[in-house]
Design a protein around this motif. Structure first.
Motif, PDB file in Angstrom:
ATOM      1  N   GLU A  91      -1.435  -9.877  11.344  1.00  0.00           N
ATOM      2  CA  GLU A  91      -0.873 -11.197  11.034  1.00  0.00           C
ATOM      3  C   GLU A  91      -1.966 -12.235  10.839  1.00  0.00           C
ATOM      4  N   ILE A  92      -3.009 -12.134  11.648  1.00  0.00           N
ATOM      5  CA  ILE A  92      -4.072 -13.141  11.621  1.00  0.00           C
ATOM      6  C   ILE A  92      -5.034 -12.908  10.462  1.00  0.00           C
ATOM      7  N   SER A  93      -5.565 -11.711  10.348  1.00  0.00           N
ATOM      8  CA  SER A  93      -6.603 -11.482   9.347  1.00  0.00           C
ATOM      9  C   SER A  93      -6.247 -10.405   8.329  1.00  0.00           C
ATOM     10  N   GLY A  94      -5.075  -9.814   8.467  1.00  0.00           N
ATOM     11  CA  GLY A  94      -4.653  -8.777   7.533  1.00  0.00           C
ATOM     12  C   GLY A  94      -3.547  -9.275   6.620  1.00  0.00           C
ATOM     13  N   TYR A  95      -2.696  -8.344   6.208  1.00  0.00           N
ATOM     14  CA  TYR A  95      -1.648  -8.669   5.248  1.00  0.00           C
ATOM     15  C   TYR A  95      -0.251  -8.413   5.799  1.00  0.00           C
ATOM     16  N   SER A  96      -0.076  -8.712   7.093  1.00  0.00           N
ATOM     17  CA  SER A  96       1.220  -8.626   7.752  1.00  0.00           C
ATOM     18  C   SER A  96       1.840  -7.244   7.536  1.00  0.00           C
ATOM     19  N   VAL A  97       3.130  -7.194   7.229  1.00  0.00           N
ATOM     20  CA  VAL A  97       3.818  -5.910   7.073  1.00  0.00           C
ATOM     21  C   VAL A  97       3.368  -5.149   5.827  1.00  0.00           C
ATOM     22  N   LEU A  98       2.613  -5.801   4.944  1.00  0.00           N
ATOM     23  CA  LEU A  98       2.071  -5.103   3.773  1.00  0.00           C
ATOM     24  C   LEU A  98       0.791  -4.346   4.106  1.00  0.00           C
ATOM     25  N   GLU A  99       0.224  -4.586   5.267  1.00  0.00           N
ATOM     26  CA  GLU A  99      -1.041  -3.960   5.666  1.00  0.00           C
ATOM     27  C   GLU A  99      -1.062  -2.449   5.444  1.00  0.00           C
ATOM     28  N   PRO A 100      -0.049  -1.705   5.912  1.00  0.00           N
ATOM     29  CA  PRO A 100      -0.115  -0.256   5.702  1.00  0.00           C
ATOM     30  C   PRO A 100      -0.100   0.145   4.230  1.00  0.00           C
ATOM     31  N   LEU A 101       0.518  -0.658   3.372  1.00  0.00           N
ATOM     32  CA  LEU A 101       0.533  -0.345   1.945  1.00  0.00           C
ATOM     33  C   LEU A 101      -0.875  -0.451   1.357  1.00  0.00           C
ATOM     34  N   PHE A 102      -1.611  -1.471   1.787  1.00  0.00           N
ATOM     35  CA  PHE A 102      -2.981  -1.639   1.309  1.00  0.00           C
ATOM     36  C   PHE A 102      -3.899  -0.548   1.849  1.00  0.00           C
ATOM     37  N   LEU A 103      -3.575  -0.014   3.012  1.00  0.00           N
ATOM     38  CA  LEU A 103      -4.395   1.032   3.627  1.00  0.00           C
ATOM     39  C   LEU A 103      -4.082   2.434   3.115  1.00  0.00           C
ATOM     40  N   ASP A 104      -2.918   2.603   2.500  1.00  0.00           N
ATOM     41  CA  ASP A 104      -2.492   3.933   2.037  1.00  0.00           C
ATOM     42  C   ASP A 104      -3.199   4.296   0.738  1.00  0.00           C
ATOM     43  N   ASN A 106      -2.828   6.773  -1.029  1.00  0.00           N
ATOM     44  CA  ASN A 106      -1.924   7.462  -1.952  1.00  0.00           C
ATOM     45  C   ASN A 106      -1.182   6.510  -2.881  1.00  0.00           C
ATOM     46  N   LEU A 107      -1.243   5.214  -2.614  1.00  0.00           N
ATOM     47  CA  LEU A 107      -0.522   4.242  -3.438  1.00  0.00           C
ATOM     48  C   LEU A 107      -1.402   3.729  -4.561  1.00  0.00           C
ATOM     49  N   ILE A 108      -0.828   3.727  -5.752  1.00  0.00           N
ATOM     50  CA  ILE A 108      -1.538   3.264  -6.936  1.00  0.00           C
ATOM     51  C   ILE A 108      -1.140   1.829  -7.274  1.00  0.00           C
ATOM     52  N   ASP A 109       0.117   1.478  -7.007  1.00  0.00           N
ATOM     53  CA  ASP A 109       0.626   0.171  -7.392  1.00  0.00           C
ATOM     54  C   ASP A 109       1.671  -0.297  -6.385  1.00  0.00           C
ATOM     55  N   ILE A 110       1.752  -1.614  -6.217  1.00  0.00           N
ATOM     56  CA  ILE A 110       2.734  -2.228  -5.324  1.00  0.00           C
ATOM     57  C   ILE A 110       3.419  -3.349  -6.095  1.00  0.00           C
ATOM     58  N   HIS A 111       4.758  -3.340  -6.137  1.00  0.00           N
ATOM     59  CA  HIS A 111       5.533  -4.382  -6.826  1.00  0.00           C
ATOM     60  C   HIS A 111       6.391  -5.108  -5.794  1.00  0.00           C
ATOM     61  N   ILE A 112       6.244  -6.443  -5.760  1.00  0.00           N
ATOM     62  CA  ILE A 112       6.968  -7.224  -4.762  1.00  0.00           C
ATOM     63  C   ILE A 112       7.770  -8.316  -5.445  1.00  0.00           C
ATOM     64  N   ILE A 113       9.064  -8.348  -5.140  1.00  0.00           N
ATOM     65  CA  ILE A 113       9.958  -9.424  -5.561  1.00  0.00           C
ATOM     66  C   ILE A 113      10.657  -9.895  -4.292  1.00  0.00           C
ATOM     67  N   SER A 114      10.697 -11.191  -4.079  1.00  0.00           N
ATOM     68  CA  SER A 114      11.273 -11.694  -2.834  1.00  0.00           C
ATOM     69  C   SER A 114      12.728 -11.256  -2.664  1.00  0.00           C
ATOM     70  N   GLU A 115      13.063 -10.963  -1.409  1.00  0.00           N
ATOM     71  CA  GLU A 115      14.415 -10.565  -0.992  1.00  0.00           C
ATOM     72  C   GLU A 115      14.845  -9.182  -1.496  1.00  0.00           C
TER      73      GLU A 115
END
Length: 163
Positions: A91-104, A106-115
Protein backbone atom coordinates in the motif's frame (compact mmCIF):
# COMPACT_ATOMS: atom_id res chain seq x y z
CA UNK A 1 -5.37 21.88 -5.16
CA UNK A 2 -4.97 18.09 -5.35
CA UNK A 3 -6.55 15.93 -2.70
CA UNK A 4 -4.83 12.91 -1.16
CA UNK A 5 -6.89 9.79 -1.69
CA UNK A 6 -6.61 7.36 1.20
CA UNK A 7 -7.95 3.87 0.76
CA UNK A 8 -7.92 1.02 3.21
CA UNK A 9 -5.55 -1.88 2.51
CA UNK A 10 -7.34 -4.93 1.10
CA UNK A 11 -6.54 -8.61 1.20
CA UNK A 12 -6.88 -10.83 -1.85
CA UNK A 13 -8.79 -14.04 -1.16
CA UNK A 14 -9.56 -16.99 -3.37
CA UNK A 15 -12.74 -19.01 -3.25
CA UNK A 16 -11.85 -21.68 -5.77
CA UNK A 17 -12.97 -25.30 -5.94
CA UNK A 18 -10.02 -27.64 -6.30
CA UNK A 19 -11.63 -29.44 -9.26
CA UNK A 20 -11.94 -26.14 -11.19
CA UNK A 21 -8.21 -25.36 -11.01
CA UNK A 22 -6.15 -26.20 -14.10
CA UNK A 23 -2.94 -24.61 -12.85
CA UNK A 24 -1.71 -23.24 -9.52
CA UNK A 25 1.56 -21.43 -8.80
CA UNK A 26 3.19 -19.08 -6.31
CA UNK A 27 4.30 -15.51 -6.91
CA UNK A 28 7.09 -15.01 -4.42
CA UNK A 29 6.30 -15.86 -0.81
CA UNK A 30 3.13 -13.80 -0.45
CA UNK A 31 0.79 -14.69 -3.31
CA UNK A 32 -0.66 -17.67 -5.09
CA UNK A 33 -2.44 -17.83 -8.43
CA UNK A 34 -5.16 -20.22 -9.55
CA UNK A 35 -6.03 -20.54 -13.25
CA UNK A 36 -9.49 -22.07 -13.60
CA UNK A 37 -11.41 -23.93 -16.30
CA UNK A 38 -13.66 -20.87 -16.58
CA UNK A 39 -10.64 -18.83 -17.80
CA UNK A 40 -10.21 -17.02 -14.50
CA UNK A 41 -6.97 -15.73 -13.01
CA UNK A 42 -7.57 -15.86 -9.27
CA UNK A 43 -4.84 -14.32 -7.12
CA UNK A 44 -4.77 -14.69 -3.35
CA UNK A 45 -2.65 -13.60 -0.42
CA UNK A 46 -0.97 -16.61 1.18
CA UNK A 47 -1.46 -15.29 4.72
CA UNK A 48 -4.98 -14.00 5.27
CA UNK A 49 -5.48 -11.87 8.38
CA UNK A 50 -8.64 -12.08 10.46
CA UNK A 51 -11.15 -9.23 10.35
CA UNK A 52 -9.77 -7.90 13.65
CA UNK A 53 -6.19 -8.07 12.34
CA UNK A 54 -7.27 -6.27 9.17
CA UNK A 55 -8.71 -3.45 11.29
CA UNK A 56 -5.35 -3.12 13.06
CA UNK A 57 -3.54 -3.15 9.69
CA UNK A 58 -5.84 -0.36 8.46
CA UNK A 59 -5.22 1.64 11.64
CA UNK A 60 -1.47 1.14 11.24
CA UNK A 61 -1.71 2.31 7.60
CA UNK A 62 -3.52 5.48 8.73
CA UNK A 63 -0.91 6.04 11.43
CA UNK A 64 1.88 5.72 8.84
CA UNK A 65 0.16 8.20 6.49
CA UNK A 66 -0.32 10.68 9.34
CA UNK A 67 3.15 10.39 10.92
CA UNK A 68 5.53 8.79 8.40
CA UNK A 69 7.04 6.75 11.24
CA UNK A 70 8.89 3.47 10.67
CA UNK A 71 6.40 0.80 9.57
CA UNK A 72 8.02 -1.89 11.75
CA UNK A 73 7.63 0.34 14.81
CA UNK A 74 4.00 1.02 13.99
CA UNK A 75 3.28 -2.68 13.46
CA UNK A 76 4.77 -3.47 16.85
CA UNK A 77 2.74 -0.70 18.50
CA UNK A 78 -0.48 -1.99 16.89
CA UNK A 79 0.43 -5.60 17.73
CA UNK A 80 0.41 -6.78 14.09
CA UNK A 81 2.06 -10.05 13.11
CA UNK A 82 5.13 -9.30 10.96
CA UNK A 83 4.00 -11.82 8.33
CA UNK A 84 1.47 -9.16 7.25
CA UNK A 85 4.11 -6.46 6.75
CA UNK A 86 3.97 -6.92 2.97
CA UNK A 87 0.30 -5.83 2.96
CA UNK A 88 1.29 -2.45 4.38
CA UNK A 89 4.36 -2.22 2.15
CA UNK A 90 2.36 -2.82 -1.04
CA UNK A 91 0.00 0.00 0.00
CA UNK A 92 2.80 2.39 0.89
CA UNK A 93 5.43 1.79 -1.76
CA UNK A 94 3.91 -0.83 -4.06
CA UNK A 95 0.82 -1.07 -6.22
CA UNK A 96 -1.80 -2.21 -3.69
CA UNK A 97 -3.87 -5.20 -4.86
CA UNK A 98 -2.25 -4.94 -8.31
CA UNK A 99 1.16 -5.79 -6.81
CA UNK A 100 0.97 -9.53 -7.54
CA UNK A 101 0.04 -8.81 -11.17
CA UNK A 102 3.18 -6.72 -11.62
CA UNK A 103 5.25 -9.47 -9.98
CA UNK A 104 3.83 -12.30 -12.10
CA UNK A 105 6.35 -12.97 -14.89
CA UNK A 106 3.66 -14.98 -16.74
CA UNK A 107 1.55 -11.88 -17.45
CA UNK A 108 2.10 -10.01 -20.68
CA UNK A 109 -0.64 -7.40 -20.39
CA UNK A 110 -3.01 -5.96 -17.79
CA UNK A 111 -6.28 -4.16 -18.70
CA UNK A 112 -8.07 -2.15 -16.03
CA UNK A 113 -11.48 -0.49 -16.24
CA UNK A 114 -13.00 0.86 -13.05
CA UNK A 115 -15.73 -1.24 -11.40
CA UNK A 116 -14.98 -4.25 -13.68
CA UNK A 117 -12.74 -7.27 -13.10
CA UNK A 118 -9.15 -6.64 -14.18
CA UNK A 119 -8.32 -8.58 -17.36
CA UNK A 120 -4.89 -10.11 -17.82
CA UNK A 121 -3.12 -11.75 -20.72
CA UNK A 122 -1.20 -14.80 -19.53
CA UNK A 123 1.63 -16.09 -21.74
CA UNK A 124 0.40 -19.69 -21.46
CA UNK A 125 -3.38 -19.33 -20.97
CA UNK A 126 -4.15 -16.18 -22.96
CA UNK A 127 -6.87 -13.74 -21.93
CA UNK A 128 -8.21 -14.29 -18.40
CA UNK A 129 -10.54 -12.47 -16.01
CA UNK A 130 -9.10 -11.78 -12.54
CA UNK A 131 -10.76 -11.56 -9.15
CA UNK A 132 -9.53 -7.98 -8.71
CA UNK A 133 -11.96 -5.08 -9.13
CA UNK A 134 -10.91 -1.47 -8.54
CA UNK A 135 -13.35 1.29 -7.73
CA UNK A 136 -12.81 4.64 -9.42
CA UNK A 137 -10.99 6.19 -6.44
CA UNK A 138 -8.49 3.32 -6.17
CA UNK A 139 -7.99 3.29 -9.94
CA UNK A 140 -7.18 7.02 -9.98
CA UNK A 141 -4.83 6.61 -7.01
CA UNK A 142 -2.94 3.72 -8.63
CA UNK A 143 -2.87 5.33 -12.09
CA UNK A 144 -1.26 8.44 -10.64
CA UNK A 145 1.23 6.36 -8.63
CA UNK A 146 2.23 4.33 -11.71
CA UNK A 147 2.50 7.42 -13.91
CA UNK A 148 4.71 9.25 -11.40
CA UNK A 149 6.97 6.23 -10.89
CA UNK A 150 7.36 5.90 -14.68
CA UNK A 151 8.10 9.62 -15.09
CA UNK A 152 4.97 10.14 -17.20
CA UNK A 153 2.64 13.13 -17.19
CA UNK A 154 -1.03 12.36 -16.64
CA UNK A 155 -3.61 15.14 -16.57
CA UNK A 156 -7.02 16.12 -17.92
CA UNK A 157 -5.19 17.55 -20.93
CA UNK A 158 -3.15 14.33 -21.41
CA UNK A 159 -5.43 11.55 -20.08
CA UNK A 160 -3.72 8.64 -21.91
CA UNK A 161 -0.27 7.25 -21.29
CA UNK A 162 1.62 4.26 -22.63
CA UNK A 163 4.31 2.34 -20.84
Amino acid sequence: MSKLIITTPRVLTANVKKEDVVHKYAIGENYQVFITREREYIVSDVAIPSEREMERISDAFSEYLETGRDIGEIMEEFNIDMRYKYILEREISGYSVLEPLFLDKNLIDIHIISEKPVKVFHQEYGSLISNIVLDERKLIELTMKIAVSAGKVLSERRPLISF
